[in-house]
Design an enzyme around this catalytic site. Structure first.
Site, short mmCIF file in Angstrom:
data_model
loop_
_atom_site.label_atom_id
_atom_site.label_comp_id
_atom_site.label_asym_id
_atom_site.label_seq_id
_atom_site.Cartn_x
_atom_site.Cartn_y
_atom_site.Cartn_z
N LYS A 254 0.88 -1.17 0.00
CA LYS A 254 0.00 0.00 0.00
C LYS A 254 0.92 1.22 0.00
O LYS A 254 1.51 1.56 1.02
CB LYS A 254 -0.91 -0.01 1.23
CG LYS A 254 -1.98 1.07 1.19
CD LYS A 254 -3.02 0.81 2.27
CE LYS A 254 -4.22 1.73 2.13
NZ LYS A 254 -3.88 3.15 2.26
N ARG B 143 -7.92 12.10 -6.71
CA ARG B 143 -9.10 11.34 -6.31
C ARG B 143 -10.22 12.25 -5.82
O ARG B 143 -11.39 11.98 -6.07
CB ARG B 143 -8.68 10.36 -5.21
CG ARG B 143 -9.78 9.53 -4.66
CD ARG B 143 -9.19 8.35 -3.90
NE ARG B 143 -10.22 7.65 -3.19
CZ ARG B 143 -10.55 7.88 -1.93
NH1 ARG B 143 -9.92 8.81 -1.25
NH2 ARG B 143 -11.50 7.19 -1.36
N CYS C 166 39.38 14.11 22.12
CA CYS C 166 38.01 14.05 22.63
C CYS C 166 37.59 12.58 22.74
O CYS C 166 37.57 11.86 21.75
CB CYS C 166 37.07 14.80 21.69
SG CYS C 166 35.34 14.70 22.16
S1 IVH Z 1 -6.45 -0.24 -4.93
C1 IVH Z 1 -10.79 -0.45 -5.51
N1 IVH Z 1 -3.92 -0.67 -4.47
O1 IVH Z 1 -4.94 3.43 -0.87
C2 IVH Z 1 -9.48 -0.35 -4.91
N2 IVH Z 1 -4.89 1.31 -3.58
O2 IVH Z 1 -8.17 3.42 0.07
C3 IVH Z 1 -8.80 0.89 -5.31
N3 IVH Z 1 -3.31 2.75 -2.38
O3 IVH Z 1 -6.02 6.31 -1.76
C4 IVH Z 1 -7.49 1.11 -4.70
N4 IVH Z 1 -1.54 1.48 -2.69
O4 IVH Z 1 -4.41 5.51 -3.55
C5 IVH Z 1 -4.96 0.16 -4.27
N5 IVH Z 1 -1.66 -1.16 -4.18
C6 IVH Z 1 -2.72 -0.35 -3.99
C7 IVH Z 1 -2.58 0.86 -3.28
C8 IVH Z 1 -3.71 1.66 -3.08
C9 IVH Z 1 -1.98 2.61 -2.16
C10 IVH Z 1 -4.12 3.87 -1.88
C11 IVH Z 1 -5.04 4.46 -2.90
C12 IVH Z 1 -6.20 4.97 -2.11
C13 IVH Z 1 -6.14 4.15 -0.88
C14 IVH Z 1 -7.28 3.17 -0.92
#
Ligand code: IVH
Length: 694
Positions: A123, A144, A453
């Protein structure tokens, strides 16, 4: 409304706290409290609203996903909404089991021998973007926003080198319409360099400049401001992790069967997809992925705040569908927060190996980034003054990656109005009393005591003993403190003059550990030139430079006698480093130390040193993936480098070989897609030995 109900009053307080901090976070890109604190308030409010649904008003912070559109940007209505993922903050790897169980139940899968295939992804901690390509050309980039309506940030996004302006249709035909979803972020090294540049600018009196709290805010700030020139000057990166609208296969465009297929196609079209993305069969594989990424987190070149699991089959994703704005087929599991709030108990000044004075905040213990932190660096006097950190203040501490924890900012609204005095660097060294100087053009204060030192002496010894230097096991901080304080050791050569009698009587030094230490010292005498050069602690000479010097000169004497011009011939050595090496060996006491160490028996094989191995892999680039049968990753890397090859972290057309072991991940698939040669460990060993048939 029950205005005198304390719970209702708490709800009101939470409303105003959350509105205030959401505005700072989403609109101003300048948060005042750590995310974890914001989340805690948010969850507290959610809990109250569950208990009293009648108090849930349309203007409650829980009814808005955050991210008001700035006045200056056009708005974009997303044709396919940008959803969020359900995020669970439990940090147990086993959380994946519950997710898998739910998925199996909802899909009514009963065959226990057939695990569900998932895609596990990091993530990424940045800002979500939607990139719209029409006939393969980038026509619009949007944030977004609230998921339905975002901001048009096309001009800024166009400046990001990693985002293709035109898709590459050479491997797969490009669809007529494609919306790529992904995360824009800033690498940690780019963030550190940017902040360093900002500090210099501030030191030069530039107006309106500031340093950034963390890579995510630096990235978000760059995208969500109106001047594309500024965006262009910020080093931004991007990972694609999905797609929104895509034209239909009836029009001759590709259809994907799985999420993973889709990611591979995005990658083939020229979009960066992380190498850490992996297919996982069943819950056990997800749990293993969670652990693996958790262990890697600190060493990654960018911040992540968790992992995401997605059902791989797209027809199953469709069947699972959505609950409100979250898909049922995906879930995020968070790791411990990397920022927390705590109070400053004191500000100490520490003296480093090169005499540099560093102000360090002593903190009320706080759990951050997975460990309990009690000290955080404040960098230098200018930084303390700029952030105006004082004893008693409430501050945000950040611990991300292998970087030492630092104080990011003061939370004025949470600090006591009665404050300690403004911080000043001492004029005399707190350890040896020598004068402290700050040279013009430098931000650091230094103790002028040199090896007189004891703090500098201790640090020099600890550096020498490090695993990556002379690797003297058992020679840690407590022991070095005692040896130096009791005047048993004055300089490095004294280490090799230690005996059982000098060690006996020291704190926690039983005969057995004394014997072990003496053995470790004896073992350390046989080393390599690169390690020895690194161990000497010459300013600006890190491991990489030490290796380059060893490779270039082959033995020590020519390094010691090299002129600045000769040193400048070495790969990656610039004027600052060359001067530093030259000055070091121009000091008679440093040459004397080297001679004494050699006389004590420290030695290495010039011939077998890194420089003289046959350069059988000269000019070739390798990528390692999976677990090799006998070599560790470090060993394989060292083998390739010592034979003149290079090891890269990601596969591209420029890669010559991918060395694949067990459980190789997406790098292997990418290699196959690009037609890069894939070899195993045995073949690598043959190539490195130079015995390979052409
Ligand atoms: S999938 C339907 N994959 O996390 C699913 N999101 O709440 C759509 N994010 O702000 C998102 N890494 O920008 C997805 N590998 C990843 C991600 C990711 C970061 C962020 C995304 C969003 C939040 C999701």
């Amino acid at each position: 409304m029950p205005t005198d109900d304390p719970l209702y009053q708490r709800l009101q307080t939470l409303h105003s706290l959350l509105h205030h901090h959401a505005h700072r976070y989403y609109v101003l890109d300048s948060p005042e409290v750590p995310d974890a604190q914001y989340d805690a308030w948010f969850q507290e409010l959610q809990a109250i609203e569950v208990q009293h649904p009648e108090w849930r008003t349309p203007d409650s912070p829980t009814q808005r996903v955050g991210g008001r559109v700035l006045d200056g940007f056009d708005t974009v209505r997303h044709r396919v909404p940008m959803l969020s993922i359900r995020t669970e903050t439990d940090t147990e790897a086993s959380g994946a089991v519950a997710f898998d169980t739910r998925i199996r139940k909802e899909l009514e899968l009963t065959d226990d021998t057939a695990p569900v295939e998932y895609v596990a992804e990091p993530k990424f901690d940045g800002l979500a973007l939607s990139l719209r390509y029409e006939s393969g050309v980038l026509v619009q980039a949007a944030t977004r926003g609230d998921g339905e309506v975002g901001e048009d940030v096309t001009q800024n996004v166009r400046t990001i080198g990693q985002i293709p302006l035109r898709l590459d249709g050479r491997q797969r035909p490009v669809p007529a319409v494609l919306e790529v979803r992904g995360e824009v972020y800033m690498r940690r090294d780019d963030f550190e360099a940017l902040n360093e540049r900002q500090r210099q600018r501030i030191a030069c009196g530039a107006k309106g400049e500031k340093t950034f709290v963390n890579p995510r805010n630096a990235a978000a700030g760059a995208i969500r401001q109106l001047d594309p020139q500024i965006a262009a000057s910020r080093p931004l990166s991007f990972f694609a992790y999905g797609w929104g609208e895509m034209s239909a296969p009836e029009q001759g465009d590709p259809a994907f069967v799985t999420h993973f297929d889709g990611l591979m196609a995005l990658n083939a079209w020229g979009l960066p997809v992380s190498d850490l993305v992996q297919r996982c069969a069943g819950a056990d594989a997800l749990v293993a992925y969670h652990r693996h990424i958790g262990a890697l987190r600190d060493r990654l070149p960018f911040d992540i705040d968790g992992v995401v699991y997605k059902v791989n089959r797209l027809d199953w994703q469709k069947r699972l569908g959505f609950v409100t704005r979250e898909p049922r087929w995906a879930i995020a599991h968070k790791y411990p927060a990397q920022e927390q709030m705590t109070t400053v108990l004191d500000i100490d000044v520490q003296v480093g190996r090169t005499g540099k004075l560093t102000p360090v905040a002593k903190l009320a213990p706080v759990f951050v980034g997975g460990v309990t932190v009690t000290n955080a660096t404040l960098h230098n006097e200018d930084e303390v003054l700029r952030k105006d950190v004082r004893i008693g203040d409430t501050v945000i501490v950040r611990r991300a990656g292998d970087v030492i924890p630092e104080v990011v900012s003061v939370v004025t609204s949470a600090s006591s109005p009665v404050r300690g005095p403004v911080f000043r660097m001492p004029v005399a060294c707190p350890v040896c009393g020598s004068a402290v100087v700050r040279e013009t053009g430098e931000v650091d204060h230094r103790c002028t005591g040199g090896l007189y030192c004891s703090a500098q002496r201790k640090q020099a010894i600890l550096h020498y003993a490090q695993r990556r230097a002379m690797d003297i096991e058992g020679l840690g901080e407590k022991l070095v403190d005692q040896l130096v304080d009791a005047r048993i050791i004055h300089g490095l050569p004294d280490l090799y003059r230690l005996g059982l009698s000098s060690l006996a009587g020291l704190d926690r030094m039983a005969e057995k550990s004394a014997g072990n230490l003496l053995e470790a010292l004896e073992r350390s005498k046989r080393t390599s030139l690169a390690r020895f050069l690194y161990a000497l602690g010459i300013r600006h000479v890190g491991e990489a430079t030490a290796k380059d010097l060893a490779r270039h000169f082959g033995s020590l004497d020519p390094v010691m006698d090299a002129s600045v011009d000769e040193l400048l011939q070495v790969r990656d050595v610039g004027p600052v480093v060359a001067h530093s090496i030259h000055t070091f060996f121009a000091q008679p006491h440093n040459r004397e130390t080297v001679e004494q160490l050699r006389a004590c028996g420290v030695h290495w094989d010039d011939e077998a040193g890194t420089g003289s191995a046959p350069q059988t892999l000269q000019g070739q680039t390798f990528v390692l993936t999976g677990t090799l049968p006998t070599l560790s990753r470090d060993q394989a890397k060292a083998l390739i480098e010592s034979a003149g090859g290079k090891v890269s972290g990601s596969v591209s057309k420029k890669t010559d070989f991918v060395v694949a072991g067990a459980e190789a991940g997406s790098k292997l698939e990418k290699a196959q897609a690009l037609g890069v040669a894939v070899i195993d460990e045995a073949r690598l060993l043959v190539l490195a030995s130079g015995d390979a048939a052409p």
